[in-house]
Design a protein around this motif. Structure first.
Motif, PDB file in Angstrom:
ATOM      1  N   LYS A 255       0.791  -0.973   0.038  1.00  0.00           N
ATOM      2  CA  LYS A 255      -0.063  -0.056   0.336  1.00  0.00           C
ATOM      3  C   LYS A 255       0.624   1.280   0.231  1.00  0.00           C
ATOM      4  O   LYS A 255       1.592   1.497   0.617  1.00  0.00           O
ATOM      5  N   TRP A 256       0.399   1.980  -0.682  1.00  0.00           N
ATOM      6  CA  TRP A 256       1.910   3.221  -1.025  1.00  0.00           C
ATOM      7  C   TRP A 256       0.965   4.542  -0.170  1.00  0.00           C
ATOM      8  O   TRP A 256      -0.122   4.259   0.154  1.00  0.00           O
ATOM      9  N   SER A 257       2.280   5.192   0.348  1.00  0.00           N
ATOM     10  CA  SER A 257       2.242   6.079   1.719  1.00  0.00           C
ATOM     11  C   SER A 257       2.970   6.742   1.621  1.00  0.00           C
ATOM     12  O   SER A 257       4.263   7.086  -0.013  1.00  0.00           O
ATOM     13  N   VAL A 258       2.948   8.102   2.392  1.00  0.00           N
ATOM     14  CA  VAL A 258       4.011   9.190   1.858  1.00  0.00           C
ATOM     15  C   VAL A 258       5.006   9.066   2.244  1.00  0.00           C
ATOM     16  O   VAL A 258       6.400   8.859   1.282  1.00  0.00           O
ATOM     17  N   PRO A 259       5.557   8.448   3.124  1.00  0.00           N
ATOM     18  CA  PRO A 259       7.231   7.786   3.994  1.00  0.00           C
ATOM     19  C   PRO A 259       7.751   6.757   1.937  1.00  0.00           C
ATOM     20  O   PRO A 259       8.593   7.643   1.827  1.00  0.00           O
ATOM     21  N   MET A 260       7.116   6.182   1.767  1.00  0.00           N
ATOM     22  CA  MET A 260       7.316   5.334   0.507  1.00  0.00           C
ATOM     23  C   MET A 260       7.454   6.143  -0.491  1.00  0.00           C
ATOM     24  O   MET A 260       8.705   6.199  -1.271  1.00  0.00           O
ATOM     25  N   VAL A 261       6.340   7.241  -0.960  1.00  0.00           N
ATOM     26  CA  VAL A 261       6.483   7.894  -1.784  1.00  0.00           C
ATOM     27  C   VAL A 261       8.295   9.021  -2.319  1.00  0.00           C
ATOM     28  O   VAL A 261       8.490   9.444  -2.833  1.00  0.00           O
ATOM     29  N   MET A 262       8.393   9.797  -0.522  1.00  0.00           N
ATOM     30  CA  MET A 262       9.045  10.690   0.160  1.00  0.00           C
ATOM     31  C   MET A 262      10.268  10.102  -0.556  1.00  0.00           C
ATOM     32  O   MET A 262      11.499  10.542  -0.732  1.00  0.00           O
TER      33      MET A 262
END
Length: 169
Positions: free
Chosen positions: A60-67
């Motif tokens: 599941k994509w999350s903000v920390p992953m995208v950052m």
């Protein structure tokens, strides 16, 4: 003493008779090759309908992953851009004012120039602020999940504000 030396010689440890069978004496011969094992592994996973792991579709994509992905991407992009500009400055004929006049002669509108300035400023500011965040993490602080999200949104907000401010210069 003779019994001890005879036992050691049979074990392959005696100095007078070097033998290397000790190194591989307990190794069992392989029944299959690495390619056969790999094919067996993939066919089992295909039969069980397992995804290739780790795969982006199972997370599941999350903000920390995208950052994290963006931080690495801006680092590679900035490094490549700086290297390209350095090589261009050494190889291309003319000087800086010549190429600045060339850009002015394109007659692009102020909105496009502002967008270009923002496009240059955002990776620099984002990478800088996220680098500070990583230095904070190196101190062992900010690892709780709410802090990770809060500092992430702070980095994004500061990067956008700084980029807009630099684009207006």
């Amino acid at each position: 003493m003779a019994l001890l030396l005879r036992t050691l010689a049979r074990q392959g440890v005696c100095i007078s008779r070097p033998t290397y069978s000790v190194l591989y004496r307990h190794a069992a011969p392989m029944g299959t090759t690495a390619k056969e094992e790999m094919n067996k592994f993939w066919s089992k996973n295909a039969k069980l309908n397992r995804p290739m792991s780790p795969h982006l579709t199972i997370y599941k994509w999350s903000v920390p992953m995208v950052m994290s992905i963006t931080f690495r991407g801006t680092g590679v992009g900035l490094s490549g851009a700086i290297s390209a500009f350095a090589v261009a400055a050494l190889v291309l004929p003319g000087s800086y004012p010549h190429y600045l006049d060339l850009i002015h002669s394109l007659s692009v509108g102020p909105y496009l120039i502002g967008l270009a300035k923002f496009g240059i400023a955002f990776p620099v500011s984002y990478h800088t602020f996220n680098g500070i965040r990583h230095l904070w993490w190196d101190l062992g602080k900010g690892f709780r999940i709410p802090e990770v999200y809060r500092t992430g949104y702070t980095v994004i907000g500061l990067s956008i504000l700084t980029s807009i401010a630099l684009a207006y210069l």
